[in-house]
Design an enzyme around this catalytic site. Structure first.
Site: not given
Ligand code: GUN
Length: 313
Positions: A74, A118, A141
């Site tokens: 990211k 996350q 998100d």
């Molecule tokens: N863990 C797995 N996929 C995601 C996501 O799309 N966002 C976040 N914040 N955590 C994750």
């Protein structure tokens, strides 16, 4: 755009008008690269006009290998898009109260356009409480109940990145969805549930069936489907006998399975038995290089939308 040219041909004719074994790859990696270039161009236009670079923050708690990889990807995507990024790392003994204080600090920081926490979080932290503490206007998100609810009734909202990426792939590859029978495998809050809402919304217009671990007619539903979207986290679950000739197959699965032939000892396996299913399908996403790259790319789109206050003031 990217109608894929990497189709594999066989000579035998089929009832669907395609040769048996002829399919096209839906290339998420290439599509994501195109979209990131589009985003970067938009960012440079904003900056040239005196505006501010979008700024994404990410909170990572602990040292889960998968989460570290995702978050690093990211951060790298932010660089590719011309965004600023801030990574806030904490040890896994961080208290829930301290994490909530960090969320409150980011909510109040006018320089941060959007942020993510996350997941998964350590077990002593209530994930839902943390998600609901995020200002929904910075919830890139799309996990906050306000965004989930607004998306469900068709109002502007941040939409969870994986479902959003799947819709974008279907759109860019010209997959017909109106009136088509779409079977979604999996009912997670992040993928299956929001995807079911999005696939039936006006303009997409699919007839949606959601199957899950307690479904008794899963195979039959799949065999009748024009589009199968597999998001159950079970490696190679979708087999050739479950797929109608000419179906479109979207594979969300990314399970690490042991593979002694790889130096690192594992490979990523999707929810679909690709080798067996691809020759039956008309279009199919690979793993890796399908849905995965689109997810991060859609997070970038959401961050750009947050910076522009597209959904909220
Ligand atoms: N863990 C797995 N996929 C995601 C996501 O799309 N966002 C976040 N914040 N955590 C994750």
């Amino acid at each position: 755009m990217e109608q894929n040219t990497s189709s594999q041909k066989d000579t035998a004719p089929s009832l669907t008008g395609r040769a048996v074994g002829e399919f096209s790859l839906i290339d998420g990696k290439a599509t994501a690269a195109t979209i990131k270039a589009e985003i970067k161009q938009e960012v440079e236009n904003i900056v040239a006009a005196g505006g501010k670079r979008p700024h994404l923050a990410a909170i990572l708690v602990g040292h889960d290998g998968g989460s570290e990889t995702y978050v690093n990807n990211k951060v790298r995507a932010c660089e590719e898009c011309g965004f600023r990024s801030t990574l806030l790392r904490f040890e896994d003994d961080l208290s829930e109260a301290d994490l909530l204080a960090e969320v409150a600090r980011l909510n109040a920081d006018a320089d941060i356009d959007g942020f993510i926490v996350q997941l998964p979080l350590p077990r002593h932290i209530d994930e839902q409480k943390v998600i609901e503490a995020i200002d929904y206007r910075k919830d890139v998100d799309g996990f906050h109940p306000i965004n989930v609810g607004r998306m469900a009734i068709g109002l502007p909202a941040f939409v969870s990145a994986t479902p959003k990426g799947i819709l974008e792939l279907l759109r860019r590859y010209g997959v017909a969805t109106s009136g088509k029978k779409c079977v979604i495998l999996g009912r997670s809050n992040i993928v299956g549930k929001p995807l079911s809402q999005l696939m039936m919304q006006k303009g997409v217009d699919a007839t949606v069936t959601v199957c899950h671990s307690r479904s008794t007619t899963l195979k039959e539903e799949c065999r009748a489907a024009d589009i199968i979207i597999a998001a159950i986290g079970q490696p190679a679950f979708v087999t050739a006998d479950m797929v109608k000739p000419g179906a479109v197959i979207i594979d969300v699965g990314t399970t690490r399975v042991k593979d002694a032939s790889r130096a690192r000892g594992w490979r990523l396996q999707g929810d679909v038995d690709f080798q067996a299913v691809a020759p039956i399908a008309s279009q199919i996403t690979p793993v890796p290089g399908g849905v995965g790259p689109m997810t991060i790319c859609m997070l970038m789109q959401n961050t750009l939308a947050a910076a522009r206050h597209e959904y909220y003031n």
